[in-house]
Design an enzyme around this catalytic site. Structure first.
Site, short mmCIF file in Angstrom:
data_model
loop_
_atom_site.label_atom_id
_atom_site.label_comp_id
_atom_site.label_asym_id
_atom_site.label_seq_id
_atom_site.Cartn_x
_atom_site.Cartn_y
_atom_site.Cartn_z
N GLU A 1 -9.69 -1.52 5.03
CA GLU A 1 -10.81 -1.51 7.10
C GLU A 1 -11.55 -2.53 6.44
OE1 GLU A 1 -9.18 0.28 9.09
OE2 GLU A 1 -8.04 2.22 8.10
N ASP B 1 -7.53 -2.38 14.47
CA ASP B 1 -9.16 -2.37 14.10
C ASP B 1 -8.86 -3.29 13.11
OD1 ASP B 1 -7.97 -1.43 11.80
OD2 ASP B 1 -9.18 -0.05 10.88
N HIS C 1 -7.15 -4.36 10.26
CA HIS C 1 -7.30 -4.17 8.73
C HIS C 1 -6.06 -4.64 8.86
CE1 HIS C 1 -4.65 0.11 10.05
NE2 HIS C 1 -4.21 -0.75 8.74
N ASP D 1 0.53 -1.67 -0.05
CA ASP D 1 0.19 -0.09 -0.01
C ASP D 1 1.00 1.60 0.12
OD1 ASP D 1 1.09 -0.18 2.43
OD2 ASP D 1 -0.85 -0.41 3.96
C1 GLP Z 1 -0.84 0.44 8.37
C2 GLP Z 1 -0.30 -0.06 7.28
C3 GLP Z 1 -0.54 -1.41 7.83
C4 GLP Z 1 0.63 -2.25 8.75
C5 GLP Z 1 -0.57 -1.58 10.01
C6 GLP Z 1 0.26 -1.50 11.42
O1 GLP Z 1 -2.10 1.05 9.19
N1 GLP Z 1 -0.98 0.56 5.64
O2 GLP Z 1 -0.04 -2.34 6.31
O3 GLP Z 1 0.24 -3.46 9.59
O4 GLP Z 1 -0.25 -0.18 9.27
O5 GLP Z 1 1.14 -1.09 12.27
P1 GLP Z 1 2.21 -1.10 13.01
O6 GLP Z 1 2.97 -2.22 12.27
O7 GLP Z 1 3.53 -0.43 12.55
O8 GLP Z 1 1.83 -1.27 13.81
#
Ligand code: GLP
Length: 240
Positions: free
Chosen positions: A141, A134, A136, A66
């Protein structure tokens, strides 16, 4: 789904070993990569293994999940920048074989052909995922269709709040992103998900309950034939 519980260092090392095994068995592997803080330990292990000569990435291709809409690849919170500074700049990969969705310019057109581009490389052999509080995965989402391919997505309010810790101010967090869809992710031959910390515990408990629901996008993984969930004790703490 398999589950592996261990401390952050252990699970990061185990996932890195999965990547090393994959690339050593198939030097032109197609790797699906993620951003966020969760995979950082994995990437550090891959850099080390590459420097030690245990693995080479010279024939590998990568596709990232992404990108934020509105951020140039040079912006320090863009996911292209993240990948360069945390992995690509430190390994022997050919950067022209690394793919990250565009967040500016003709980002919709690039997103529209991303799944075909992945297929033209033979599909993703090994995909790493983080998870949002959440549930995702990538930027899919709650409410996202399990049949979704790469698309433009709105970020949930909770994601904007979670991710604001990395920006100077919450108003700087983009509200939209381009993201591989849930079906795009499920097309990977093998998937590993890493989750650490208490704020992931609810999403992980719901995932490991084994009931598919669009309220927790990660539950799409329940049907994947080769998916392993790596968690630390905190992320695992609400699993009964
Ligand atoms: C973002 C990314 C996700 C990731 C999430 C969790 O929203 N788009 O791909 O899994 O953050 O991030 P973290 O690993 O910093 O908790």
């Amino acid at each position: 789904m398999k589950v592996v519980v261990g401390n952050e260092q252990e699970i990061s090392r185990l996932i890195a070993e999965e990547f090393i095994k994959q690339v050593n068995a198939k030097p032109n592997s197609v790797l699906g990569l993620a951003t966020g803080t969760s995979p950082l330990g994995v990437y550090a292990n891959l850099v080390k293994a590459n420097k030690e000569g245990r693995v080479t990435f010279k024939d590998v291709a990568t596709f990232n999940l992404d990108e934020y809409i509105g951020l140039e690849g040079t912006h320090d919170q863009s996911y292209r920048y993240f990948m360069n500074v945390n992995l690509f700049d430190h390994i022997d990969i050919d950067k022209s074989r690394t793919h990250v969705l565009k967040g500016v310019g003709d980002y919709e057109a690039y997103a529209a052909q991303y799944d075909d581009e992945i297929a033209s490389f033979g599909g993703i052999d090994l995909q790493i995922l983080g998870i949002g509080s959440d549930g995702h995965i990538a930027f899919n989402e709650p409410g996202t269709s399990f049949d979704s391919l790469t698309h433009v997505a709105e970020l949930a309010e909770s994601t904007i709040v979670d991710n604001s810790r990395l920006f100077n101010n919450i108003s700087e967090v983009p509200t939209k992103a381009v993201t591989m869809g849930l079906k795009s992710i499920m097309n990977a031959r093998k998937i590993v998900l890493i989750a650490t910390g208490k704020n992931k515990a609810k999403a992980i408990a719901s995932l490991l309950k084994g009931v598919k629901t669009i309220d927790n996008p990660s539950t799409v993984l329940i049907d994947h034939p080769d998916c392993t969930i790596y968690v630390d004790e905190d992320a695992y703490s609400l699993v009964k």
